[in-house]
Scaffold this motif. Structure first.
Motif, short mmCIF file in Angstrom:
data_model
loop_
_atom_site.label_atom_id
_atom_site.label_comp_id
_atom_site.label_asym_id
_atom_site.label_seq_id
_atom_site.Cartn_x
_atom_site.Cartn_y
_atom_site.Cartn_z
N UNK A 173 0.87 -1.17 0.01
CA UNK A 173 -0.29 0.08 -0.17
C UNK A 173 1.01 1.09 0.18
N UNK A 174 0.58 2.35 -0.97
CA UNK A 174 1.30 3.29 -0.94
C UNK A 174 0.43 4.45 -1.66
N UNK A 175 0.48 5.80 -1.35
CA UNK A 175 -0.11 6.99 -1.95
C UNK A 175 1.05 8.11 -2.34
N UNK A 176 0.79 8.77 -3.36
CA UNK A 176 1.56 9.81 -3.72
C UNK A 176 0.79 10.69 -4.62
N UNK A 177 1.24 11.96 -4.51
CA UNK A 177 0.63 12.88 -5.32
C UNK A 177 1.64 14.05 -5.94
N UNK A 178 1.18 14.50 -7.20
CA UNK A 178 1.96 15.71 -7.66
C UNK A 178 1.67 16.83 -6.78
N UNK A 179 0.31 17.17 -6.61
CA UNK A 179 0.00 18.52 -6.08
C UNK A 179 -0.41 17.96 -4.64
N UNK A 180 -0.02 18.53 -3.46
CA UNK A 180 -0.24 18.12 -2.19
C UNK A 180 -1.69 17.87 -1.89
N UNK A 181 -2.03 16.91 -0.92
CA UNK A 181 -3.27 16.79 -0.51
C UNK A 181 -3.24 16.98 1.04
N UNK A 182 -4.08 17.65 1.72
CA UNK A 182 -3.80 17.85 3.36
C UNK A 182 -5.03 17.02 3.69
N UNK A 183 -5.87 16.48 3.08
CA UNK A 183 -6.94 15.74 3.80
C UNK A 183 -6.59 14.76 4.71
N UNK A 184 -7.07 14.36 5.85
CA UNK A 184 -6.59 13.22 6.63
C UNK A 184 -7.26 11.94 5.94
N UNK A 185 -8.24 12.11 5.05
CA UNK A 185 -8.86 10.78 4.55
C UNK A 185 -8.29 10.53 3.33
N UNK A 186 -7.86 9.06 3.01
CA UNK A 186 -7.16 8.86 1.93
C UNK A 186 -8.16 8.99 0.70
N UNK A 187 -7.98 9.70 -0.26
CA UNK A 187 -8.76 9.66 -1.46
C UNK A 187 -8.02 10.77 -2.46
N UNK A 188 -8.10 10.18 -3.60
CA UNK A 188 -7.24 11.19 -4.74
C UNK A 188 -8.67 11.80 -5.18
N UNK A 189 -9.99 11.58 -5.08
CA UNK A 189 -11.20 12.08 -5.72
C UNK A 189 -11.40 13.36 -5.00
N UNK A 190 -10.43 14.37 -5.07
CA UNK A 190 -10.46 15.75 -4.32
C UNK A 190 -9.97 16.69 -5.09
N UNK A 191 -10.89 17.15 -6.03
CA UNK A 191 -10.59 18.19 -7.17
C UNK A 191 -10.21 19.54 -6.51
N UNK A 192 -10.58 19.72 -5.18
CA UNK A 192 -10.23 21.14 -4.59
C UNK A 192 -8.59 21.06 -4.33
N UNK A 193 -7.79 19.82 -4.50
CA UNK A 193 -6.40 19.95 -4.37
C UNK A 193 -5.81 19.69 -5.65
N UNK A 194 -6.50 19.98 -6.77
CA UNK A 194 -5.94 19.74 -7.93
C UNK A 194 -4.95 20.93 -8.33
N UNK A 195 -3.94 20.73 -9.09
CA UNK A 195 -2.99 21.97 -9.41
C UNK A 195 -3.77 22.69 -10.63
N UNK A 196 -3.45 24.14 -10.67
CA UNK A 196 -3.87 24.72 -11.75
C UNK A 196 -2.86 24.49 -12.97
N UNK A 197 -3.22 24.13 -14.27
CA UNK A 197 -2.42 24.11 -15.22
C UNK A 197 -2.72 25.08 -16.32
N UNK A 198 -1.86 25.51 -17.18
CA UNK A 198 -2.01 26.57 -17.95
C UNK A 198 -1.32 25.96 -19.57
N UNK A 199 -2.01 26.30 -20.59
CA UNK A 199 -1.52 25.87 -21.80
C UNK A 199 -0.60 27.20 -22.39
N UNK A 200 0.73 26.77 -22.58
CA UNK A 200 1.72 27.73 -23.08
C UNK A 200 2.56 27.03 -24.52
#
Length: 200
Positions: A173-200
């Motif tokens: 078992x392991x979990x890691x993300x590009x953008x940090x998630x501070x929720x104590x509940x294990x879930x990747x389904x948290x769009x409030x923690x998504x990083x903003x991306x810009x097309x350049x």
């Protein structure tokens, strides 16, 4: 994060990688994992994820299998467009067999899944090498517009995303993300923690 606009899909090989470094929910270490993403106008997004992991667990073989119980890499993307789809995000989860789990919706519990025929257009595949494995997929504009309606993606357009390394199997078992998630509940389904991306 800046996402490069590409001339063609081969140019993805020239973009700089982003690394998944935020260890979550008791995870002490993961194999080095990074991803590459680029956008080809009129075509869609191309994503390649690479994990420096020997002999990754790869039990599942078929579309919509629970690949997150294997060693898996995942990409979650949210494109803010029309109001009724403003909270809808897409998830792409893939193991070293190239088995794909792909869906969309506003939350973890209310997901819709692309049909097998639709999923074929993602061209998901995996490559296993001696000391690493990689996963690749294509997110065509046609699939995005099926979820969000007509889209105008160009230089300066923004979207939101996060990328993950995961296994829910207890012995690895392991979990890691590009953008940090501070929720104590294990879930990747948290769009409030998504990083903003810009097309350049």
């Amino acid at each position: 994060m800046n996402v490069k606009i590409l001339k063609d899909k081969e140019e993805l090989n020239t973009v700089a990688p982003f690394e998944i470094t935020h260890l979550l929910w008791g995870t002490s270490s993961i194999p080095r994992t990074c991803f590459y993403i680029g956008f080809v106008p009129g075509d869609g997004f191309y994503v390649r994820m690479v994990c420096e992991e020997k002999d990754p667990r790869r039990t599942y073989q078929s579309y919509l299998d629970p690949v997150y119980q294997d060693s898996a890499m995942e990409a979650f993307l949210l494109f803010p467009q029309k109001e009724d789809a403003s909270g809808t995000y897409l998830n792409f989860e893939i193991n070293a067999n190239g088995a794909l789990l792909a869906g969309y919706g506003p939350s973890r519990t209310y997901r819709s899944f692309f049909s097998r025929e639709e999923a074929e257009q993602f061209q998901a595949r995996a490559v296993i090498e001696e000391d690493r494995w990689s996963a690749l997929f294509h997110l065509p504009l046609s699939a995005l517009e099926r979820v969000y309606g007509p889209m105008k993606l160009e230089k300066g357009s923004t979207f939101y995303c996060n990328f993950y390394k995961i296994s829910e199997s207890k012995d690895i078992e392991h979990y890691a993300a590009y953008a940090p998630i501070t929720s104590p509940v294990p879930s990747f389904h948290m769009p409030e923690y998504f990083a903003e991306a810009v097309l350049v």
